[in-house]
Enzyme design. Structure first.
Site, PDB file in Angstrom:
ATOM      1  N   ARG A 264      22.396  13.952 -14.140  1.00 23.59           N
ATOM      2  CA  ARG A 264      23.092  14.853 -15.068  1.00 23.59           C
ATOM      3  C   ARG A 264      24.588  14.792 -14.827  1.00 23.59           C
ATOM      4  NH1 ARG A 264      18.896  20.041 -15.149  1.00 23.59           N
ATOM      5  NH2 ARG A 264      17.076  18.736 -15.596  1.00 23.59           N
ATOM      6  N   ARG A 279      23.797  21.526  -6.886  1.00 19.90           N
ATOM      7  CA  ARG A 279      24.100  20.985  -8.206  1.00 19.90           C
ATOM      8  C   ARG A 279      24.673  19.583  -8.059  1.00 19.90           C
ATOM      9  NH1 ARG A 279      24.493  23.701 -12.884  1.00 19.90           N
ATOM     10  NH2 ARG A 279      24.433  25.650 -11.725  1.00 19.90           N
ATOM     11  N   GLU A 351      17.432  29.330  -9.121  1.00 17.47           N
ATOM     12  CA  GLU A 351      16.435  28.611  -9.910  1.00 17.47           C
ATOM     13  C   GLU A 351      15.959  27.340  -9.189  1.00 17.47           C
ATOM     14  OE1 GLU A 351      17.829  27.452 -13.784  1.00 17.47           O
ATOM     15  OE2 GLU A 351      16.250  25.953 -13.997  1.00 17.47           O
ATOM     16  N   SER A 354      11.810  25.544 -13.955  1.00 17.02           N
ATOM     17  CA  SER A 354      11.924  26.135 -15.271  1.00 17.02           C
ATOM     18  C   SER A 354      10.678  25.684 -16.025  1.00 17.02           C
ATOM     19  CB  SER A 354      13.189  25.600 -15.918  1.00 17.02           C
ATOM     20  OG  SER A 354      13.604  26.416 -16.959  1.00 17.02           O
ATOM     21  N   ARG A 394      16.361  21.246  -4.099  1.00 15.85           N
ATOM     22  CA  ARG A 394      16.503  22.681  -3.858  1.00 15.85           C
ATOM     23  C   ARG A 394      15.396  23.194  -2.936  1.00 15.85           C
ATOM     24  NH1 ARG A 394      18.996  25.267  -9.514  1.00 15.85           N
ATOM     25  NH2 ARG A 394      20.826  23.902  -9.528  1.00 15.85           N
TER      26      ARG A 394
END
Length: 427
Positions: A264, A279, A351, A354, A394
């Site tokens: 990303r 991130r 998070e 999802s 994570r």
RNA sequence: GGAGAGAUGGCUGAGUUGGUCGAAAGCGCUCGACUCGAAAUCGAGUAGGCGAGUUGAUAGCUUGCCUCGAGAGUUCGAAUCUCUCUCUCUCCGCCA
């Protein structure tokens, strides 16, 4: 003629669906669609009649030629008809492409059960599991723990690549692999998912199918001079696996799990989560994807959430589940639950998964349908779902932070030990 | 990267001097007959999509259009001719 992908969105049924929910999307857009559709149907009716005539006369011409009769008048008459057909065909094609471009920018409609809200602050907490451990010493962040243990080297990552990229070393790399294997084994053996190893780059058509394109191009990495994009999630290759296909109803529900790196650009996230592994431009993820009958998709969403949650339950890490409110819902999703894991150094939940039901949003764009086995069986769009099961990086972070001791040693959760050569600690 | 071949219905595979071809044949599958049952045999049926009419009906029936890898073109008319693209296969080179 575009009969693939969202071409189908022109259908009467889909328009009715949009109209039914008109209170939730702008009336203007609905009117535009309605006008487009009406114009299209009129032209289609006209051109089909012309074509029927042409087909009929063409056969007459063939018959006359065979019989040696003159055909000049018929042929010259048909020239005019063909010209008319061309005009209508072009008109229809033009409407189609405008309509398609237009429809591609309309987000999915939230499910009735989704709470109204303007952002993540309005996301209601649904459940909480475990309770954060009370530490008798100042907790360290995963960056400090990992660096000190020699299993994380962000400095050298910066040197060989750049910011938002990481290097895991030694036991850190092994832990990453252990987490991946553990998750894959859990979902394939206990939860009935089939493992897939997809390509990490896909074409633009796949990116459209799942909704990344055309609106979110800047979030993606594109390979120069090609039509390839690096996948931002395995959702893209997995969901598009059946694009343009009609599945047998008896095959459903189809459940896939895949481990892949994800890429990303994180454009627009400057200053956010700059430290550590939270991130990154590249991170590992185990992804769950389902294709199911429309009437089952909300049950499947619940079980997807259960499957993903199971990972943290087995690892013994505290987490909570929130329901995304309308304002925080993604472009393609009709309903989403986030699983948030406890991070002691940040004193908050972050998070880590999802889980979304896209209903038929992606299925329409990617043209994924199913059909029953009976005689009068109709074809209909499947519903697609996906969820992280889980984000591996994570999880790595959560393990370090939740299982640290005062000396900086890390306790390895029981389920991961077989994958770590039986080791009980990182030190 | 170089040279060549190909892409047709669930599968195999005809069809390439353009004209009842959405498409032979075989296999598979479905239904029926035969049989105690099965096999074998015989008969019938068997691509998908989008519309219209009829209907209580997203059931049936009737009917139109589109689809022979994708897109564009030539033509009154294209699976059949031309161009572009994608993919597959064979040989050579290279490579994990």
């Amino acid at each position: 003629m575009s009969d693939s992908g969202i071409g189908r969105e022109k259908s009467k049924a889909s328009l009715e669906l949009l109209l039914k929910k008109h209170d939730q999307i702008e009336i203007e857009k609905v009117t535009t669609i309605r006008n487009f559709d009406e114009e299209r149907r009129n032209s289609l009716f006209q051109v089909e009649q012309l074509k029927a005539n042409r087909n009929k006369v063409s056969m007459e011409i063939a018959a006359k030629k065979k019989a040696g009769e003159p055909t000049e008048e018929l042929i010259s008459g048909m020239k005019k008809v063909s010209d008319q057909i061309k005009v209508y065909d072009e008109k229809i094609a033009s409407i189609d492409s405008q309509l398609e471009e237009f429809l591609l920018t309309i987000p999915n409609i939230p499910h009735d059960s989704v709470p109204i809200g303007i952002g993540d602050l309005e996301n209601p907490e649904r459940e909480r599991f475990g309770s954060p451990k009370k530490f008798s010493f100042p907790v360290k962040a995963h960056v400090d723990l990992g660096t000190k243990l020699g299993i994380l080297d962000l400095e050298r990552a910066g040197k060989i690549a750049g910011a938002r990229l990481s290097v895991l070393m030694r036991k850190g790399a092994q832990l990453e692999r252990a987490i991946i294997s553990f998750m894959l084994d859990l979902h394939t053996r206990e939860h009935g998912y089939s493992e897939v190893a997809p390509p990490l780059m896909v074409n633009s058509s796949s990116m459209r199918g799942t909704g990344q394109l055309p609106k979110f191009e800047t979030d993606l990495f594109k390979l120069q001079n090609t039509d390839y994009y690096l996948i931002p999630t395995a959702e893209v290759p997995l969901t598009n696996l059946f694009s343009g296909e009609i599945l047998g109803e008896s095959e459903l529900t189809i459940k896939f799990v895949a481990y892949t790196p994800c890429f990303r650009s994180e454009a627009g996230s400057y200053g956010k989560d700059t430290r550590g592994l939270i991130r990154l431009h590249q991170f590992d993820k185990v992804e769950l994807v389902k294709f199911c009958r429309p009437d089952r998709s909300y049950e499947e969403l619940e079980s997807l959430l259960t499957d993903a949650s199971k990972v943290l339950k087995l690892l013994g890490i505290p987490f909570r589940i929130v329901t995304l409110s309308t304002g925080d819902l993604g472009f393609a999703a009709a309903k989403t639950y986030d699983i948030e894991v406890w991070l002691p150094s940040q004193n908050t939940y972050r998070e880590i998964s999802s889980c979304s039901n896209f209903e038929d949003f992606q299925a329409r764009r990617a043209n994924i349908r199913f059909k029953g086995d009976g005689k009068g069986a109709k074809t209909a769009y499947v519903h697609t779902l996906n969820g992280s099961g889980l984000a591996v990086g994570r999880t790595w972070v959560a393990i370090l932070e939740n299982f640290q001791d005062e000396s900086g040693k890390i306790f390895i959760p029981e389920p991961l030990r077989p994958y770590m050569g039986g080791a009980t600690h990182l030190e």
